[in-house]
Enzyme design. Structure first.
Site, PDB file in Angstrom:
ATOM      1  N   HIS A   1       3.954   1.606 -10.130  1.00 13.88           N
ATOM      2  CA  HIS A   1       3.280   0.320 -10.358  1.00 13.88           C
ATOM      3  C   HIS A   1       4.003  -0.480 -11.438  1.00 13.88           C
ATOM      4  O   HIS A   1       4.837   0.057 -12.175  1.00 13.88           O
ATOM      5  CB  HIS A   1       1.799   0.506 -10.725  1.00 13.88           C
ATOM      6  CG  HIS A   1       1.517   1.196 -12.021  1.00 13.88           C
ATOM      7  ND1 HIS A   1       1.298   2.557 -12.132  1.00 13.88           N
ATOM      8  CD2 HIS A   1       1.383   0.705 -13.283  1.00 13.88           C
ATOM      9  CE1 HIS A   1       1.058   2.860 -13.399  1.00 13.88           C
ATOM     10  NE2 HIS A   1       1.110   1.772 -14.106  1.00 13.88           N
TER      11      HIS A   1
ATOM     12  N   GLU B   1      -0.941  -3.412 -12.151  1.00 10.39           N
ATOM     13  CA  GLU B   1      -1.869  -3.144 -13.261  1.00 10.39           C
ATOM     14  C   GLU B   1      -1.869  -4.345 -14.188  1.00 10.39           C
ATOM     15  O   GLU B   1      -0.807  -4.953 -14.425  1.00 10.39           O
ATOM     16  CB  GLU B   1      -1.414  -1.894 -14.026  1.00 10.39           C
ATOM     17  CG  GLU B   1      -2.275  -1.555 -15.237  1.00 10.39           C
ATOM     18  CD  GLU B   1      -1.784  -0.343 -16.015  1.00 10.39           C
ATOM     19  OE1 GLU B   1      -0.699   0.193 -15.694  1.00 10.39           O
ATOM     20  OE2 GLU B   1      -2.474   0.067 -16.957  1.00 10.39           O
TER      21      GLU B   1
HETATM   22  C1  LIG Z   1      -4.438   3.434 -17.037  1.00 14.25           C
HETATM   23  C2  LIG Z   1      -3.591   4.487 -17.648  1.00 14.25           C
HETATM   24  C3  LIG Z   1      -2.111   4.243 -17.424  1.00 14.25           C
HETATM   25  C4  LIG Z   1      -1.696   2.979 -18.157  1.00 14.25           C
HETATM   26  O1  LIG Z   1      -0.642   2.415 -17.837  1.00 14.25           O
HETATM   27  O2  LIG Z   1      -2.432   2.607 -19.096  1.00 14.25           O
HETATM   28  C5  LIG Z   1      -1.796   4.149 -15.942  1.00 14.25           C
HETATM   29  O3  LIG Z   1      -1.098   3.310 -15.451  1.00 14.25           O
HETATM   30  S1  LIG Z   1      -2.571   5.359 -14.994  1.00 14.25           S
HETATM   31  C6  LIG Z   1      -1.888   5.085 -13.326  1.00 14.25           C
HETATM   32  C7  LIG Z   1      -2.644   5.919 -12.340  1.00 14.25           C
HETATM   33  N1  LIG Z   1      -3.870   5.268 -11.918  1.00 14.25           N
HETATM   34  C8  LIG Z   1      -3.874   4.491 -10.816  1.00 14.25           C
HETATM   35  O4  LIG Z   1      -2.893   4.346 -10.129  1.00 14.25           O
HETATM   36  C9  LIG Z   1      -5.207   3.829 -10.504  1.00 14.25           C
HETATM   37  C10 LIG Z   1      -5.067   2.867  -9.331  1.00 14.25           C
HETATM   38  N2  LIG Z   1      -4.570   3.556  -8.137  1.00 14.25           N
HETATM   39  C11 LIG Z   1      -5.397   3.858  -7.102  1.00 14.25           C
HETATM   40  O5  LIG Z   1      -6.576   3.587  -7.089  1.00 14.25           O
HETATM   41  C12 LIG Z   1      -4.746   4.571  -5.922  1.00 14.25           C
HETATM   42  O6  LIG Z   1      -3.528   5.153  -6.334  1.00 14.25           O
HETATM   43  C13 LIG Z   1      -4.447   3.632  -4.712  1.00 14.25           C
HETATM   44  C14 LIG Z   1      -5.751   3.045  -4.176  1.00 14.25           C
HETATM   45  C15 LIG Z   1      -3.504   2.526  -5.119  1.00 14.25           C
HETATM   46  C16 LIG Z   1      -3.766   4.463  -3.641  1.00 14.25           C
HETATM   47  O7  LIG Z   1      -4.617   5.507  -3.285  1.00 14.25           O
HETATM   48  P1  LIG Z   1      -4.018   6.762  -2.490  1.00 14.25           P
HETATM   49  O8  LIG Z   1      -2.844   7.310  -3.206  1.00 14.25           O
HETATM   50  O9  LIG Z   1      -5.164   7.684  -2.205  1.00 14.25           O
HETATM   51  O10 LIG Z   1      -3.401   6.236  -1.141  1.00 14.25           O
HETATM   52  P2  LIG Z   1      -4.107   5.425   0.020  1.00 14.25           P
HETATM   53  O11 LIG Z   1      -3.863   6.148   1.286  1.00 14.25           O
HETATM   54  O12 LIG Z   1      -5.514   5.028  -0.294  1.00 14.25           O
HETATM   55  O13 LIG Z   1      -3.177   4.105  -0.017  1.00 14.25           O
HETATM   56  C17 LIG Z   1      -3.541   2.962   0.713  1.00 14.25           C
HETATM   57  C18 LIG Z   1      -2.241   2.265   1.034  1.00 14.25           C
HETATM   58  O14 LIG Z   1      -1.582   1.890  -0.201  1.00 14.25           O
HETATM   59  C19 LIG Z   1      -0.292   2.505  -0.220  1.00 14.25           C
HETATM   60  N3  LIG Z   1      -0.030   2.893  -1.600  1.00 14.25           N
HETATM   61  C20 LIG Z   1      -0.595   3.898  -2.286  1.00 14.25           C
HETATM   62  N4  LIG Z   1      -0.119   3.945  -3.549  1.00 14.25           N
HETATM   63  C21 LIG Z   1       0.784   2.946  -3.634  1.00 14.25           C
HETATM   64  C22 LIG Z   1       1.643   2.467  -4.668  1.00 14.25           C
HETATM   65  N5  LIG Z   1       1.659   3.064  -5.872  1.00 14.25           N
HETATM   66  N6  LIG Z   1       2.445   1.417  -4.426  1.00 14.25           N
HETATM   67  C23 LIG Z   1       2.435   0.819  -3.195  1.00 14.25           C
HETATM   68  N7  LIG Z   1       1.640   1.205  -2.151  1.00 14.25           N
HETATM   69  C24 LIG Z   1       0.838   2.263  -2.398  1.00 14.25           C
HETATM   70  C25 LIG Z   1      -0.350   3.688   0.701  1.00 14.25           C
HETATM   71  O15 LIG Z   1       0.942   3.980   1.183  1.00 14.25           O
HETATM   72  C26 LIG Z   1      -1.262   3.161   1.772  1.00 14.25           C
HETATM   73  O16 LIG Z   1      -0.517   2.294   2.597  1.00 14.25           O
HETATM   74  P3  LIG Z   1      -0.533   2.503   4.199  1.00 14.25           P
HETATM   75  O17 LIG Z   1       0.413   1.469   4.731  1.00 14.25           O
HETATM   76  O18 LIG Z   1      -1.980   2.301   4.598  1.00 14.25           O
HETATM   77  O19 LIG Z   1      -0.061   3.932   4.417  1.00 14.25           O
HETATM   78 CO   LIG Z   2       0.390   1.945 -16.162  1.00 10.43          CO
END
Ligand SMILES: CC[C@H](C(=O)O)C(=O)SCCNC(=O)CCNC(=O)[C@H](O)C(C)(C)COP(=O)(O)OP(=O)(O)OC[C@H]1O[C@@H](n2cnc3c(N)ncnc32)[C@H](O)[C@@H]1OP(=O)(O)O
Ligand SMILES: [Co+2]
Length: 134
Positions: free
Chosen positions: A79, A130
């Protein structure tokens, strides 16, 4: 709305090895790892003159980055984090524009002790965004 690039996050399979690459091979200023239980990650920050690199590894059983690492076993860019002055105003505008704010929509405290939110990658050019209020 968005200001400076606060950090670019990279999910890594081995945080110690990635820290050594950034410290010893690339000569970066690398922090110690910090476990963020509430976010399900362990973070290491590489402090650069103009921004930071956030190295991430899953922490705990229900990490939001576990699936990403399964899909990208060598690691990968996860991200980007942009700075905003007013995260609630940013959230409300983005939601009014139809963007998906992840989680319950309320900012959480991030790695820098500041409020953060995440925006769905499908709404932002395939990139997980983010926002951090500074
Ligand atoms: C906050 C503390 C620290 C800071 O900087 O302060 C951080 O940054 S902590 C970072 C970790 N926390 C998070 O990432 C929270 C937000 N993320 C999420 O809620 C999930 O990771 C989510 C919803 C982005 C992805 O969920 P999941 O891995 O379960 O995959 P999905 O099958 O639901 O994904 C749906 C769709 O999105 C694509 N995807 C997933 N992750 C990414 C990404 N990082 N970049 C781009 N695309 C992403 C995934 O491939 C799916 O696409 P599709 O075409 O449907 O296959
Ligand atoms: Co971060």
């Amino acid at each position: 709305m968005i200001g400076k690039l606060n950090h670019v996050a990279i999910v890594v399979p081995d945080l110690a090895a990635a820290s050594a690459i950034y410290r010893d091979t690339l000569g970066g200023d690398v922090s110690e790892p910090v476990n963020l239980r509430e976010h399900g990650v362990t973070t290491v920050f590489v402090n650069l003159p103009n921004t930071k690199i956030e190295l991430l590894h899953p922490f705990g059983d229900d990490s939001p980055i576990a699936k990403f690492l399964e899909n990208n076993p060598s690691g990968g860019m996860h991200h980007v984090c942009y700075e905003v002055d007013d995260i609630l105003a940013a959230r409300d505008k983005l939601k009014a524009d139809g963007a998906r704010v992840l989680g319950d929509g309320d900012p959480k405290i991030g790695a820098h002790g500041k409020p953060v939110l995440f925006l769905h990658p499908k709404d932002f050019c395939g990139t997980l965004v983010e926002l951090e209020q500074v």
